[in-house]
Write a protein that holds these residues in place. Structure first.
Motif, PDB file in Angstrom:
ATOM      1  N   SER A 233      -1.262   3.297   5.534  1.00  0.00           N
ATOM      2  CA  SER A 233      -2.609   2.493   5.677  1.00  0.00           C
ATOM      3  C   SER A 233      -2.571   1.217   4.783  1.00  0.00           C
ATOM      4  CB  SER A 233      -3.151   3.447   6.629  1.00  0.00           C
ATOM      5  OG  SER A 233      -4.603   2.980   6.350  1.00  0.00           O
ATOM      6  N   THR A 234      -3.475   0.480   5.663  1.00  0.00           N
ATOM      7  CA  THR A 234      -3.685  -0.413   3.736  1.00  0.00           C
ATOM      8  C   THR A 234      -5.449   0.055   4.106  1.00  0.00           C
ATOM      9  OG1 THR A 234      -3.758  -2.169   5.256  1.00  0.00           O
ATOM     10  CG2 THR A 234      -2.125  -2.196   4.325  1.00  0.00           C
ATOM     11  N   GLY A 235      -5.604   0.122   5.040  1.00  0.00           N
ATOM     12  CA  GLY A 235      -7.448   0.348   5.440  1.00  0.00           C
ATOM     13  C   GLY A 235      -8.564   0.530   4.163  1.00  0.00           C
ATOM     14  N   VAL A 236      -7.393   2.285   4.013  1.00  0.00           N
ATOM     15  CA  VAL A 236      -8.947   2.473   2.495  1.00  0.00           C
ATOM     16  C   VAL A 236      -8.662   1.940   1.709  1.00  0.00           C
ATOM     17  CG1 VAL A 236      -9.147   4.895   1.696  1.00  0.00           C
ATOM     18  CG2 VAL A 236      -8.209   5.450   3.751  1.00  0.00           C
ATOM     19  N   LEU A 237      -7.460   0.959   1.003  1.00  0.00           N
ATOM     20  CA  LEU A 237      -7.525   0.614  -0.407  1.00  0.00           C
ATOM     21  C   LEU A 237      -7.758  -0.331  -0.026  1.00  0.00           C
ATOM     22  CD1 LEU A 237      -5.970  -0.229  -2.813  1.00  0.00           C
ATOM     23  CD2 LEU A 237      -4.220  -0.743  -0.963  1.00  0.00           C
ATOM     24  N   LEU A 238      -7.919  -1.228   1.252  1.00  0.00           N
ATOM     25  CA  LEU A 238      -8.888  -2.435   0.890  1.00  0.00           C
ATOM     26  C   LEU A 238     -10.222  -2.098   1.309  1.00  0.00           C
ATOM     27  CD1 LEU A 238      -6.749  -4.569   4.425  1.00  0.00           C
ATOM     28  CD2 LEU A 238      -6.512  -4.954   1.447  1.00  0.00           C
ATOM     29  N   LEU A 239     -10.765  -1.104   1.375  1.00  0.00           N
ATOM     30  CA  LEU A 239     -12.244  -0.826   1.749  1.00  0.00           C
ATOM     31  C   LEU A 239     -12.806  -0.536   0.202  1.00  0.00           C
ATOM     32  CD1 LEU A 239     -12.254   1.576   4.886  1.00  0.00           C
ATOM     33  CD2 LEU A 239     -13.846  -1.186   5.111  1.00  0.00           C
ATOM     34  N   THR A 240     -11.431  -0.116  -0.596  1.00  0.00           N
ATOM     35  CA  THR A 240     -12.581   0.104  -1.758  1.00  0.00           C
ATOM     36  C   THR A 240     -12.430  -0.793  -2.653  1.00  0.00           C
ATOM     37  OG1 THR A 240     -11.284   2.752  -1.240  1.00  0.00           O
ATOM     38  CG2 THR A 240     -11.175   1.699  -3.921  1.00  0.00           C
ATOM     39  N   ILE A 241     -11.597  -1.993  -1.946  1.00  0.00           N
ATOM     40  CA  ILE A 241     -11.205  -3.198  -2.816  1.00  0.00           C
ATOM     41  C   ILE A 241     -12.769  -4.193  -2.491  1.00  0.00           C
ATOM     42  CG2 ILE A 241     -10.126  -5.276  -3.501  1.00  0.00           C
ATOM     43  CD1 ILE A 241      -7.830  -3.341  -3.114  1.00  0.00           C
ATOM     44  N   LEU A 242     -13.239  -4.268  -1.171  1.00  0.00           N
ATOM     45  CA  LEU A 242     -14.195  -4.020  -0.469  1.00  0.00           C
ATOM     46  C   LEU A 242     -15.602  -4.090  -1.663  1.00  0.00           C
ATOM     47  CD1 LEU A 242     -13.530  -4.913   3.090  1.00  0.00           C
ATOM     48  CD2 LEU A 242     -13.761  -6.882   1.482  1.00  0.00           C
TER      49      LEU A 242
ATOM     50  N   ILE B  42      -3.266   6.646  19.086  1.00  0.00           N
ATOM     51  CA  ILE B  42      -3.636   7.544  18.828  1.00  0.00           C
ATOM     52  C   ILE B  42      -2.708   8.596  17.761  1.00  0.00           C
ATOM     53  CG2 ILE B  42      -4.978   8.507  19.658  1.00  0.00           C
ATOM     54  CD1 ILE B  42      -7.645   8.577  18.198  1.00  0.00           C
ATOM     55  N   GLY B  43      -3.546   9.805  16.661  1.00  0.00           N
ATOM     56  CA  GLY B  43      -2.161  10.057  16.577  1.00  0.00           C
ATOM     57  C   GLY B  43      -2.509  11.088  14.739  1.00  0.00           C
ATOM     58  N   SER B  44      -2.030  11.735  14.821  1.00  0.00           N
ATOM     59  CA  SER B  44      -2.340  12.561  13.672  1.00  0.00           C
ATOM     60  C   SER B  44      -1.972  11.930  12.159  1.00  0.00           C
ATOM     61  CB  SER B  44      -1.746  14.271  13.242  1.00  0.00           C
ATOM     62  OG  SER B  44       0.025  13.997  13.447  1.00  0.00           O
ATOM     63  N   SER B  45      -0.792  10.697  12.632  1.00  0.00           N
ATOM     64  CA  SER B  45      -0.716  10.476  11.133  1.00  0.00           C
ATOM     65  C   SER B  45      -0.619   9.054  11.464  1.00  0.00           C
ATOM     66  CB  SER B  45       0.699  10.867  10.884  1.00  0.00           C
ATOM     67  OG  SER B  45       1.849  10.062  11.449  1.00  0.00           O
ATOM     68  N   LEU B  46      -0.614   7.847  10.403  1.00  0.00           N
ATOM     69  CA  LEU B  46      -1.257   6.252  10.853  1.00  0.00           C
ATOM     70  C   LEU B  46       0.684   5.869  11.308  1.00  0.00           C
ATOM     71  CD1 LEU B  46      -2.451   3.786  11.441  1.00  0.00           C
ATOM     72  CD2 LEU B  46      -2.089   3.777   8.992  1.00  0.00           C
ATOM     73  N   ALA B  47       1.934   6.874  11.111  1.00  0.00           N
ATOM     74  CA  ALA B  47       2.824   6.439  11.054  1.00  0.00           C
ATOM     75  C   ALA B  47       3.506   6.160  12.445  1.00  0.00           C
ATOM     76  CB  ALA B  47       4.672   6.808  10.105  1.00  0.00           C
ATOM     77  N   THR B  48       2.715   7.279  13.246  1.00  0.00           N
ATOM     78  CA  THR B  48       3.179   7.679  14.359  1.00  0.00           C
ATOM     79  C   THR B  48       2.998   6.347  15.399  1.00  0.00           C
ATOM     80  OG1 THR B  48       2.919   9.461  14.488  1.00  0.00           O
ATOM     81  CG2 THR B  48       2.617   8.768  16.258  1.00  0.00           C
TER      82      THR B  48
ATOM     83  N   ALA C 175       0.955  -1.615   0.486  1.00  0.00           N
ATOM     84  CA  ALA C 175      -0.168  -0.092   0.348  1.00  0.00           C
ATOM     85  C   ALA C 175       0.601   1.515  -0.138  1.00  0.00           C
ATOM     86  CB  ALA C 175      -1.594  -0.065   1.081  1.00  0.00           C
ATOM     87  N   SER C 176       1.884   1.015  -0.242  1.00  0.00           N
ATOM     88  CA  SER C 176       2.950   2.659   0.068  1.00  0.00           C
ATOM     89  C   SER C 176       3.296   3.429  -1.219  1.00  0.00           C
ATOM     90  CB  SER C 176       4.745   1.820  -0.067  1.00  0.00           C
ATOM     91  OG  SER C 176       4.627   0.970   0.053  1.00  0.00           O
ATOM     92  N   ASP C 177       2.407   2.495  -2.171  1.00  0.00           N
ATOM     93  CA  ASP C 177       2.473   3.127  -3.705  1.00  0.00           C
ATOM     94  C   ASP C 177       0.939   4.246  -3.616  1.00  0.00           C
ATOM     95  OD1 ASP C 177       2.589   3.430  -6.401  1.00  0.00           O
ATOM     96  OD2 ASP C 177       2.557   1.479  -6.873  1.00  0.00           O
ATOM     97  N   PRO C 178       1.915   4.954  -3.344  1.00  0.00           N
ATOM     98  CA  PRO C 178       0.440   6.363  -3.821  1.00  0.00           C
ATOM     99  C   PRO C 178      -0.381   6.359  -5.234  1.00  0.00           C
ATOM    100  CG  PRO C 178       2.540   7.419  -4.830  1.00  0.00           C
ATOM    101  CD  PRO C 178       2.487   5.951  -3.673  1.00  0.00           C
ATOM    102  N   ASN C 179      -0.177   5.739  -6.295  1.00  0.00           N
ATOM    103  CA  ASN C 179      -0.483   5.636  -7.019  1.00  0.00           C
ATOM    104  C   ASN C 179      -2.154   3.859  -7.321  1.00  0.00           C
ATOM    105  OD1 ASN C 179       0.177   8.000  -8.423  1.00  0.00           O
ATOM    106  ND2 ASN C 179       2.443   6.059  -9.271  1.00  0.00           N
ATOM    107  N   LEU C 180      -1.696   3.357  -6.344  1.00  0.00           N
ATOM    108  CA  LEU C 180      -2.059   2.080  -5.989  1.00  0.00           C
ATOM    109  C   LEU C 180      -3.371   2.738  -5.796  1.00  0.00           C
ATOM    110  CD1 LEU C 180      -1.153  -0.947  -6.356  1.00  0.00           C
ATOM    111  CD2 LEU C 180      -1.222  -1.243  -3.828  1.00  0.00           C
TER     112      LEU C 180
END
Length: 353
Positions: free
Chosen positions: A85-94, A215-221, A34-39
Protein backbone atom coordinates in the motif's frame (compact mmCIF):
# COMPACT_ATOMS: atom_id res chain seq x y z
CA UNK A 1 25.98 23.13 10.82
CA UNK A 2 25.60 19.55 11.94
CA UNK A 3 22.26 17.94 11.31
CA UNK A 4 20.23 17.49 14.51
CA UNK A 5 19.38 14.10 15.86
CA UNK A 6 16.28 12.87 17.59
CA UNK A 7 16.53 12.48 21.33
CA UNK A 8 15.58 8.82 20.94
CA UNK A 9 18.76 8.22 19.00
CA UNK A 10 17.02 6.53 16.07
CA UNK A 11 19.39 8.00 13.52
CA UNK A 12 20.42 11.27 11.98
CA UNK A 13 18.61 13.49 9.55
CA UNK A 14 21.33 12.94 6.96
CA UNK A 15 21.06 9.15 7.22
CA UNK A 16 17.30 9.09 6.67
CA UNK A 17 17.46 11.70 3.93
CA UNK A 18 20.07 9.63 2.09
CA UNK A 19 17.82 6.58 2.42
CA UNK A 20 14.89 8.46 0.90
CA UNK A 21 17.05 9.90 -1.84
CA UNK A 22 18.31 6.44 -2.75
CA UNK A 23 14.75 5.07 -2.82
CA UNK A 24 13.59 7.88 -5.08
CA UNK A 25 16.40 7.13 -7.56
CA UNK A 26 16.55 3.33 -7.37
CA UNK A 27 15.28 1.95 -10.66
CA UNK A 28 15.03 -1.54 -9.16
CA UNK A 29 12.45 -0.25 -6.67
CA UNK A 30 10.46 1.68 -9.25
CA UNK A 31 7.94 -1.12 -9.73
CA UNK A 32 7.01 -1.09 -6.05
CA UNK A 33 8.69 1.74 -4.13
CA UNK A 34 6.45 1.39 -1.07
CA UNK A 35 7.46 -2.25 -0.55
CA UNK A 36 10.50 -1.17 1.51
CA UNK A 37 9.27 -1.32 5.13
CA UNK A 38 11.88 1.25 6.19
CA UNK A 39 10.71 3.90 3.74
CA UNK A 40 7.73 5.10 5.77
CA UNK A 41 9.84 5.22 8.92
CA UNK A 42 12.47 7.37 7.20
CA UNK A 43 9.81 9.76 5.89
CA UNK A 44 8.38 10.11 9.38
CA UNK A 45 11.81 10.66 10.92
CA UNK A 46 12.78 13.38 8.45
CA UNK A 47 9.39 15.03 8.95
CA UNK A 48 9.71 15.00 12.74
CA UNK A 49 13.27 16.31 12.65
CA UNK A 50 12.22 19.20 10.43
CA UNK A 51 9.46 20.08 12.91
CA UNK A 52 11.71 19.83 15.95
CA UNK A 53 14.78 21.58 14.54
CA UNK A 54 15.75 24.89 16.11
CA UNK A 55 17.42 27.37 13.83
CA UNK A 56 18.14 24.88 11.04
CA UNK A 57 14.49 24.30 10.13
CA UNK A 58 14.44 26.20 6.82
CA UNK A 59 17.65 24.61 5.62
CA UNK A 60 16.47 21.11 6.50
CA UNK A 61 13.10 21.58 4.82
CA UNK A 62 14.76 22.97 1.69
CA UNK A 63 16.99 19.89 1.49
CA UNK A 64 14.19 17.43 2.21
CA UNK A 65 11.53 18.85 -0.10
CA UNK A 66 12.94 17.79 -3.51
CA UNK A 67 13.58 14.29 -2.17
CA UNK A 68 10.06 14.03 -0.72
CA UNK A 69 8.54 15.38 -3.92
CA UNK A 70 10.40 12.93 -6.14
CA UNK A 71 9.50 10.03 -3.86
CA UNK A 72 5.84 11.10 -3.86
CA UNK A 73 5.72 11.20 -7.66
CA UNK A 74 7.44 7.83 -7.98
CA UNK A 75 5.08 6.13 -5.51
CA UNK A 76 2.00 7.71 -7.09
CA UNK A 77 3.12 6.48 -10.52
CA UNK A 78 3.91 2.94 -9.34
CA UNK A 79 2.24 0.12 -11.31
CA UNK A 80 -1.33 -0.55 -10.25
CA UNK A 81 -0.65 -4.10 -9.08
CA UNK A 82 2.15 -3.29 -6.65
CA UNK A 83 2.22 -5.50 -3.59
CA UNK A 84 2.38 -2.77 -0.95
CA UNK A 85 0.00 0.00 0.00
CA UNK A 86 1.23 3.46 -0.87
CA UNK A 87 -1.64 5.23 0.88
CA UNK A 88 -0.15 5.81 4.33
CA UNK A 89 3.23 6.74 2.85
CA UNK A 90 1.71 9.30 0.48
CA UNK A 91 -0.45 10.78 3.24
CA UNK A 92 2.65 11.28 5.40
CA UNK A 93 4.43 13.07 2.55
CA UNK A 94 1.31 15.15 1.90
CA UNK A 95 1.36 16.28 5.52
CA UNK A 96 4.96 17.39 5.00
CA UNK A 97 3.85 19.39 1.94
CA UNK A 98 1.01 21.06 3.85
CA UNK A 99 3.13 21.91 6.88
CA UNK A 100 6.17 23.21 5.01
CA UNK A 101 4.76 24.17 1.62
CA UNK A 102 5.02 27.90 2.28
CA UNK A 103 8.72 27.60 3.12
CA UNK A 104 9.48 26.08 -0.29
CA UNK A 105 6.68 27.83 -2.24
CA UNK A 106 4.95 24.54 -3.01
CA UNK A 107 1.25 24.49 -3.92
CA UNK A 108 -0.03 21.13 -2.66
CA UNK A 109 -3.22 21.19 -4.74
CA UNK A 110 -1.77 19.02 -7.51
CA UNK A 111 -0.29 16.55 -5.03
CA UNK A 112 -3.59 16.22 -3.17
CA UNK A 113 -5.47 15.50 -6.39
CA UNK A 114 -2.81 12.99 -7.41
CA UNK A 115 -3.33 11.14 -4.13
CA UNK A 116 -7.08 10.85 -4.70
CA UNK A 117 -6.81 9.85 -8.35
CA UNK A 118 -3.75 7.60 -8.29
CA UNK A 119 -3.91 6.07 -4.82
CA UNK A 120 -7.23 6.37 -3.03
CA UNK A 121 -9.16 5.36 -6.16
CA UNK A 122 -7.51 1.93 -5.78
CA UNK A 123 -7.11 1.70 -2.01
CA UNK A 124 -10.41 3.13 -0.75
CA UNK A 125 -11.46 -0.29 0.52
CA UNK A 126 -8.29 -0.83 2.54
CA UNK A 127 -9.29 -0.21 6.18
CA UNK A 128 -6.00 1.39 7.23
CA UNK A 129 -5.76 3.72 4.24
CA UNK A 130 -9.44 4.64 4.61
CA UNK A 131 -9.08 5.58 8.27
CA UNK A 132 -5.83 7.48 7.76
CA UNK A 133 -7.38 9.42 4.88
CA UNK A 134 -10.30 10.57 7.03
CA UNK A 135 -7.92 11.45 9.88
CA UNK A 136 -5.76 13.45 7.45
CA UNK A 137 -8.78 15.43 6.23
CA UNK A 138 -9.98 16.07 9.79
CA UNK A 139 -6.54 17.18 11.01
CA UNK A 140 -6.17 19.58 8.08
CA UNK A 141 -9.78 20.73 7.92
CA UNK A 142 -9.06 24.44 8.36
CA UNK A 143 -6.14 24.46 5.94
CA UNK A 144 -8.14 22.58 3.29
CA UNK A 145 -11.14 24.92 3.63
CA UNK A 146 -8.94 28.00 3.33
CA UNK A 147 -6.48 26.88 0.66
CA UNK A 148 -8.18 24.03 -1.24
CA UNK A 149 -11.94 24.53 -0.81
CA UNK A 150 -12.85 22.67 -4.01
CA UNK A 151 -10.83 19.53 -3.25
CA UNK A 152 -13.17 17.50 -1.05
CA UNK A 153 -16.38 18.49 -2.93
CA UNK A 154 -14.69 17.29 -6.12
CA UNK A 155 -13.89 13.85 -4.71
CA UNK A 156 -16.90 13.24 -2.47
CA UNK A 157 -18.07 10.24 -4.59
CA UNK A 158 -14.76 8.51 -3.88
CA UNK A 159 -15.11 9.21 -0.16
CA UNK A 160 -18.61 7.73 -0.27
CA UNK A 161 -17.13 4.56 -1.77
CA UNK A 162 -14.65 4.60 1.11
CA UNK A 163 -17.38 4.63 3.77
CA UNK A 164 -19.56 2.19 1.82
CA UNK A 165 -16.68 -0.29 1.75
CA UNK A 166 -15.55 0.15 5.36
CA UNK A 167 -18.86 0.42 7.16
CA UNK A 168 -19.90 1.96 10.44
CA UNK A 169 -16.55 1.68 12.21
CA UNK A 170 -15.64 4.94 10.41
CA UNK A 171 -19.02 6.66 10.55
CA UNK A 172 -18.02 9.22 13.21
CA UNK A 173 -14.90 10.28 11.34
CA UNK A 174 -16.79 10.38 8.06
CA UNK A 175 -19.42 12.61 9.70
CA UNK A 176 -16.65 15.07 10.61
CA UNK A 177 -15.47 15.17 7.00
CA UNK A 178 -18.97 15.40 5.50
CA UNK A 179 -19.33 19.21 5.85
CA UNK A 180 -16.13 19.61 3.83
CA UNK A 181 -17.87 17.92 0.89
CA UNK A 182 -20.50 20.63 0.56
CA UNK A 183 -20.10 23.42 -1.98
CA UNK A 184 -22.31 25.16 -4.51
CA UNK A 185 -21.39 22.60 -7.16
CA UNK A 186 -21.67 19.51 -4.97
CA UNK A 187 -24.65 20.37 -2.76
CA UNK A 188 -27.45 18.74 -4.77
CA UNK A 189 -25.44 15.75 -6.10
CA UNK A 190 -24.18 15.07 -2.57
CA UNK A 191 -27.72 14.88 -1.21
CA UNK A 192 -28.70 12.34 -3.85
CA UNK A 193 -25.53 10.32 -3.29
CA UNK A 194 -26.17 10.16 0.46
CA UNK A 195 -29.69 8.96 -0.25
CA UNK A 196 -28.20 6.30 -2.52
CA UNK A 197 -25.54 5.06 -0.09
CA UNK A 198 -27.22 1.63 0.27
CA UNK A 199 -27.42 1.39 -3.53
CA UNK A 200 -23.70 2.16 -3.71
CA UNK A 201 -23.07 -0.79 -1.39
CA UNK A 202 -25.20 -2.99 -3.65
CA UNK A 203 -23.19 -1.85 -6.69
CA UNK A 204 -19.85 -2.50 -4.98
CA UNK A 205 -21.00 -5.94 -3.91
CA UNK A 206 -22.09 -6.73 -7.46
CA UNK A 207 -18.56 -5.85 -8.59
CA UNK A 208 -17.17 -8.14 -5.90
CA UNK A 209 -19.34 -11.03 -7.02
CA UNK A 210 -18.22 -10.45 -10.59
CA UNK A 211 -14.50 -9.94 -10.08
CA UNK A 212 -13.46 -10.63 -6.52
CA UNK A 213 -13.36 -8.91 -3.18
CA UNK A 214 -12.78 -5.20 -2.70
CA UNK A 215 -12.26 -5.39 1.03
CA UNK A 216 -10.20 -7.67 3.23
CA UNK A 217 -7.85 -7.83 6.15
CA UNK A 218 -4.84 -7.32 3.89
CA UNK A 219 -4.34 -5.10 0.89
CA UNK A 220 -2.59 -7.92 -0.96
CA UNK A 221 -5.90 -9.78 -1.15
CA UNK A 222 -7.62 -6.74 -2.61
CA UNK A 223 -4.88 -5.98 -5.11
CA UNK A 224 -4.75 -9.53 -6.44
CA UNK A 225 -8.42 -9.10 -7.30
CA UNK A 226 -9.54 -7.75 -10.65
CA UNK A 227 -12.21 -5.66 -8.95
CA UNK A 228 -10.22 -2.40 -8.60
CA UNK A 229 -9.31 -2.60 -12.29
CA UNK A 230 -12.97 -3.19 -13.11
CA UNK A 231 -13.93 -0.04 -11.22
CA UNK A 232 -11.30 1.94 -13.10
CA UNK A 233 -12.67 0.58 -16.37
CA UNK A 234 -16.07 1.86 -15.30
CA UNK A 235 -14.55 5.26 -14.56
CA UNK A 236 -12.91 5.33 -17.98
CA UNK A 237 -16.22 4.68 -19.69
CA UNK A 238 -17.98 7.29 -17.58
CA UNK A 239 -15.43 10.00 -18.41
CA UNK A 240 -14.40 9.15 -21.98
CA UNK A 241 -17.41 7.31 -23.38
CA UNK A 242 -15.15 4.50 -24.56
CA UNK A 243 -16.80 1.12 -24.94
CA UNK A 244 -16.10 -1.62 -22.43
CA UNK A 245 -17.00 -5.15 -23.34
CA UNK A 246 -18.90 -7.27 -20.87
CA UNK A 247 -17.09 -10.55 -21.24
CA UNK A 248 -19.84 -12.54 -19.62
CA UNK A 249 -22.54 -11.40 -22.00
CA UNK A 250 -25.03 -11.00 -19.15
CA UNK A 251 -27.13 -7.91 -18.64
CA UNK A 252 -26.29 -7.60 -14.95
CA UNK A 253 -29.90 -7.74 -13.83
CA UNK A 254 -29.39 -11.31 -12.71
CA UNK A 255 -27.62 -10.98 -9.41
CA UNK A 256 -25.68 -14.17 -9.99
CA UNK A 257 -24.26 -12.91 -13.29
CA UNK A 258 -21.55 -10.43 -14.06
CA UNK A 259 -22.09 -6.70 -13.91
CA UNK A 260 -23.46 -4.93 -16.96
CA UNK A 261 -20.66 -2.42 -17.47
CA UNK A 262 -22.71 -0.25 -19.79
CA UNK A 263 -25.53 0.37 -17.33
CA UNK A 264 -25.63 4.09 -16.47
CA UNK A 265 -26.82 3.32 -12.96
CA UNK A 266 -23.51 1.72 -12.05
CA UNK A 267 -21.48 4.31 -13.94
CA UNK A 268 -23.17 7.01 -11.86
CA UNK A 269 -22.85 5.18 -8.57
CA UNK A 270 -19.22 4.14 -8.96
CA UNK A 271 -17.67 7.35 -10.23
CA UNK A 272 -14.78 8.89 -8.29
CA UNK A 273 -15.33 12.60 -8.93
CA UNK A 274 -18.26 14.97 -8.81
CA UNK A 275 -19.30 16.02 -12.29
CA UNK A 276 -21.86 18.51 -10.99
CA UNK A 277 -24.72 16.57 -12.54
CA UNK A 278 -27.50 15.14 -10.40
CA UNK A 279 -27.60 11.35 -10.46
CA UNK A 280 -29.85 9.93 -13.16
CA UNK A 281 -29.55 6.25 -12.34
CA UNK A 282 -33.03 6.04 -10.81
CA UNK A 283 -34.33 6.13 -14.39
CA UNK A 284 -32.28 3.03 -15.24
CA UNK A 285 -34.39 0.04 -16.36
CA UNK A 286 -32.37 -2.22 -14.06
CA UNK A 287 -32.96 -0.24 -10.86
CA UNK A 288 -36.13 -2.06 -9.86
CA UNK A 289 -34.70 -5.51 -10.57
CA UNK A 290 -31.51 -4.69 -8.68
CA UNK A 291 -33.43 -3.41 -5.68
CA UNK A 292 -35.77 -6.38 -5.79
CA UNK A 293 -32.83 -8.78 -5.88
CA UNK A 294 -31.28 -7.01 -2.89
CA UNK A 295 -34.54 -7.14 -0.96
CA UNK A 296 -35.05 -10.83 -1.69
CA UNK A 297 -31.51 -11.78 -0.68
CA UNK A 298 -30.01 -11.87 2.81
CA UNK A 299 -28.60 -8.43 3.57
CA UNK A 300 -24.85 -8.21 4.01
CA UNK A 301 -23.40 -6.54 7.08
CA UNK A 302 -22.25 -3.61 4.97
CA UNK A 303 -25.71 -3.11 3.50
CA UNK A 304 -27.29 -3.22 6.96
CA UNK A 305 -24.75 -0.70 8.20
CA UNK A 306 -25.33 1.62 5.23
CA UNK A 307 -29.07 1.60 5.89
CA UNK A 308 -28.33 2.83 9.42
CA UNK A 309 -25.60 5.29 8.44
CA UNK A 310 -27.47 7.04 5.61
CA UNK A 311 -30.10 8.72 7.86
CA UNK A 312 -27.35 9.91 10.22
CA UNK A 313 -25.32 11.36 7.36
CA UNK A 314 -28.44 13.07 6.00
CA UNK A 315 -28.99 14.62 9.43
CA UNK A 316 -25.46 16.04 9.33
CA UNK A 317 -26.06 17.20 5.75
CA UNK A 318 -29.26 19.09 6.60
CA UNK A 319 -27.81 20.59 9.80
CA UNK A 320 -24.81 21.88 7.86
CA UNK A 321 -27.02 23.13 5.03
CA UNK A 322 -29.25 25.12 7.37
CA UNK A 323 -26.19 26.69 8.96
CA UNK A 324 -23.92 27.35 5.97
CA UNK A 325 -25.83 27.14 2.68
CA UNK A 326 -27.53 30.12 1.04
CA UNK A 327 -31.28 30.28 0.51
CA UNK A 328 -31.15 29.83 -3.26
CA UNK A 329 -29.50 26.42 -2.90
CA UNK A 330 -31.91 25.44 -0.14
CA UNK A 331 -34.82 26.35 -2.42
CA UNK A 332 -33.27 24.29 -5.21
CA UNK A 333 -33.01 21.33 -2.83
CA UNK A 334 -36.74 21.17 -2.07
CA UNK A 335 -37.94 19.86 -5.47
CA UNK A 336 -35.01 17.42 -5.54
CA UNK A 337 -36.09 16.02 -2.17
CA UNK A 338 -39.70 15.73 -3.31
CA UNK A 339 -38.71 14.14 -6.61
CA UNK A 340 -36.61 11.52 -4.85
CA UNK A 341 -39.41 10.70 -2.44
CA UNK A 342 -41.74 10.33 -5.42
CA UNK A 343 -39.29 7.83 -6.93
CA UNK A 344 -38.90 5.92 -3.67
CA UNK A 345 -42.61 5.92 -2.80
CA UNK A 346 -44.58 5.88 -6.06
CA UNK A 347 -47.94 5.79 -4.28
CA UNK A 348 -50.01 8.81 -5.30
CA UNK A 349 -49.97 10.14 -1.75
CA UNK A 350 -46.21 10.55 -2.02
CA UNK A 351 -46.02 11.55 -5.68
CA UNK A 352 -44.48 14.80 -6.87
CA UNK A 353 -45.61 16.43 -10.10
Amino acid sequence: MASPKLAAGDGSYDFHLRSLSAASRDSAAAADPASDPNLLQSVRMVFEMCKEAKGANDEMVARAFPVMNKLFQRCAAAPTLSTASTGVLLLTILQFFLDFGEAVLHDADGSLKTFFRSCLSREFSDPIVAERTLEFLIANKTKILNSFPALVPQFFPLLLKLIASNGDRLDKKFSEVLPLMMSAGSFLPLFLSLMDLPMLVVALEKVERSSGTLIGSSLATIQKSAAPEMLLALMDEAYTGSSIEDQSGNSGSDDSGRLDLADPMFLDLLKDENDGIAAKHWTSPTISSTLQAALNSPQSDRLKQSLKMAPHFLTVFFATALRDVNNSLLCALIPVVMSRYAAMFPDKDFSFE
